[in-house]
Design an enzyme around this catalytic site. Sequence first.
Site, PDB file in Angstrom:
ATOM      1  N   ASP A 119       0.847  -1.195   0.000  1.00  0.00           N
ATOM      2  CA  ASP A 119       0.000   0.000   0.000  1.00  0.00           C
ATOM      3  C   ASP A 119       0.884   1.247   0.000  1.00  0.00           C
ATOM      4  OD1 ASP A 119      -3.214   0.532   0.938  1.00  0.00           O
ATOM      5  OD2 ASP A 119      -1.803   2.206   1.145  1.00  0.00           O
ATOM      6  N   ASN A 143     -12.990  -3.550   1.958  1.00  0.00           N
ATOM      7  CA  ASN A 143     -14.024  -2.531   2.103  1.00  0.00           C
ATOM      8  C   ASN A 143     -14.956  -2.558   0.906  1.00  0.00           C
ATOM      9  OD1 ASN A 143     -13.077  -1.371   4.569  1.00  0.00           O
ATOM     10  ND2 ASN A 143     -11.412  -0.409   3.421  1.00  0.00           N
ATOM     11  N   GLN A 165     -14.758   2.695   1.098  1.00  0.00           N
ATOM     12  CA  GLN A 165     -14.001   2.150  -0.040  1.00  0.00           C
ATOM     13  C   GLN A 165     -13.594   3.305  -0.950  1.00  0.00           C
ATOM     14  OE1 GLN A 165     -16.053  -0.635  -2.624  1.00  0.00           O
ATOM     15  NE2 GLN A 165     -14.204  -1.081  -3.786  1.00  0.00           N
ATOM     16  N   HIS A 198     -10.070  -5.260  -3.709  1.00  0.00           N
ATOM     17  CA  HIS A 198      -8.761  -5.466  -3.077  1.00  0.00           C
ATOM     18  C   HIS A 198      -8.966  -5.897  -1.646  1.00  0.00           C
ATOM     19  CE1 HIS A 198      -9.972  -1.251  -2.627  1.00  0.00           C
ATOM     20  NE2 HIS A 198      -9.350  -1.260  -1.467  1.00  0.00           N
TER      21      HIS A 198
END
Length: 121
Positions: free
Chosen positions: A33, A91, A98, A104
């Site tokens: 991330d 999410n 989200q 993801h």
Amino acid sequence: MIYDNSNVFAKILRNELPCNKIYESEYSLAFYDISPQATIHALVITKCAYVSFADFSARASEAEIVGYIRDIGEVARLLGVEADGYRLIANHGANANQEVPHLHVHIFAGQKLGSLLSPSQ
Ligand code: AMP
């Protein structure tokens, strides 16, 4: 659900944007991330165009579902976090905040993660 081809993860899949890759298979791409929320924060995205878990669970083939779930486990193994533990989050939609409309799963690890956030946080 209408998939938006201009989302950031679609661009990563098309190699229009870079990523810090961890793993890739027929079914998924995993990378770190860009704004980590834990010591280890990885994302595992589907290769195919699904807006979210809701979309994926409704439309994906059994091979895609099995492949993706197995890949998430494989990424955790590659990260070396299985023994100490990790947290998966996917999410879906506005109430879950989200941000990127491409399925993801977040993998959080590398530290004590505490309890899950309360619904109001
Ligand atoms: P979500 O809120 O579940 O949609 O999470 C989207 C995540 O994508 C956030 O944790 C972002 O930090 C992450 N993100 C956004 N752009 C990028 C990027 N270019 N590379 C890696 N991660 C990204």
